[in-house]
Design an enzyme around this catalytic site. Structure first.
Site, short mmCIF file in Angstrom:
data_model
loop_
_atom_site.label_atom_id
_atom_site.label_comp_id
_atom_site.label_asym_id
_atom_site.label_seq_id
_atom_site.Cartn_x
_atom_site.Cartn_y
_atom_site.Cartn_z
N CYS A 1 -1.85 10.03 -4.28
CA CYS A 1 -1.37 10.55 -2.97
C CYS A 1 0.15 10.67 -3.04
CB CYS A 1 -1.83 9.49 -1.80
SG CYS A 1 -1.15 9.78 -0.26
N CYS B 1 1.84 7.79 -0.49
CA CYS B 1 1.86 6.40 -0.47
C CYS B 1 1.46 5.97 -1.92
CB CYS B 1 0.68 5.80 0.43
SG CYS B 1 -0.86 6.02 -0.33
N CYS C 1 -6.48 10.27 2.60
CA CYS C 1 -6.26 9.03 1.75
C CYS C 1 -6.46 7.94 2.64
CB CYS C 1 -4.54 9.11 1.45
SG CYS C 1 -4.14 7.41 0.70
N CYS D 1 -3.09 5.71 3.83
CA CYS D 1 -2.16 6.18 4.52
C CYS D 1 -2.61 7.26 5.23
CB CYS D 1 -0.89 6.38 3.91
SG CYS D 1 -1.26 8.02 2.95
N CYS E 1 -11.88 19.70 -2.86
CA CYS E 1 -11.12 20.64 -2.97
C CYS E 1 -9.40 20.33 -2.21
CB CYS E 1 -11.47 21.94 -2.03
SG CYS E 1 -10.46 23.42 -2.12
#
Length: 154
Positions: free
Chosen positions: A65, A68, A114, A117, A137
């Site tokens: 991510c 984070c 995510c 976060c 995707c």
């Protein structure tokens, strides 16, 4: 291994607990991210199809991510979907992605975020390759690649 039934169940009944939770203010996210990363990850935007070289990048590594640093995907699950966004078959662990019903724009989809976060990543669809049948995707700007090996593109 997650499948479409698992994804639907999680979207409707709740997601697993993340290993950690990252909470920042709007101002903190704006300082940490580019304007386009902020628009995509914090405001649920979408980048233009085929706008990132990451779509055709197939090298060993992990994808985390951008907000984070939570590791989300392994390159072994990345495949050439021809959709214009990086596509994966599975997350690295069942609890790194959260699933949410998304009925925006007149469509019924499952949004992926995510789980640490709450950054918007993209969507998951039931039209991926075997064995999972899933296609995550994902907006390339919501990801950062770690442990990159020699570059090989398709």
């Amino acid at each position: 291994m997650l499948n479409w039934s698992n994804v639907i169940h999680l979207a409707h009944t709740g997601n697993p607990s993340p290993d950690r939770a990252i909470i920042k203010s709007t101002e903190e996210w704006k300082r940490l991210l580019s304007a386009e990363q902020y628009r995509i990850t914090r405001l649920k935007g979408t980048e233009h199809a085929h706008s990132s070289p990451m779509c055709n990048l197939f090298v060993p590594g992990l994808y985390a991510c951008v907000c984070c640093g939570t590791v989300l995907f392994d390159s072994t699950g990345k495949f050439p979907s021809q959709t214009g966004w990086p596509s994966f078959t599975q997350p690295v662990k069942p609890n790194v992605i959260a699933y949410h019903d998304d009925n925006a724009h007149g469509m019924r989809r499952i949004e992926t975020t995510c789980n640490a976060c709450e950054a918007h990543l993209g969507h998951v669809f039931p039209d991926g390759p075997a064995p999972s049948g899933l296609r995550y995707c994902i907006n390339a700007l919501s990801l950062v690649m770690l442990e990159q090996g020699p570059v090989e593109t398709l």
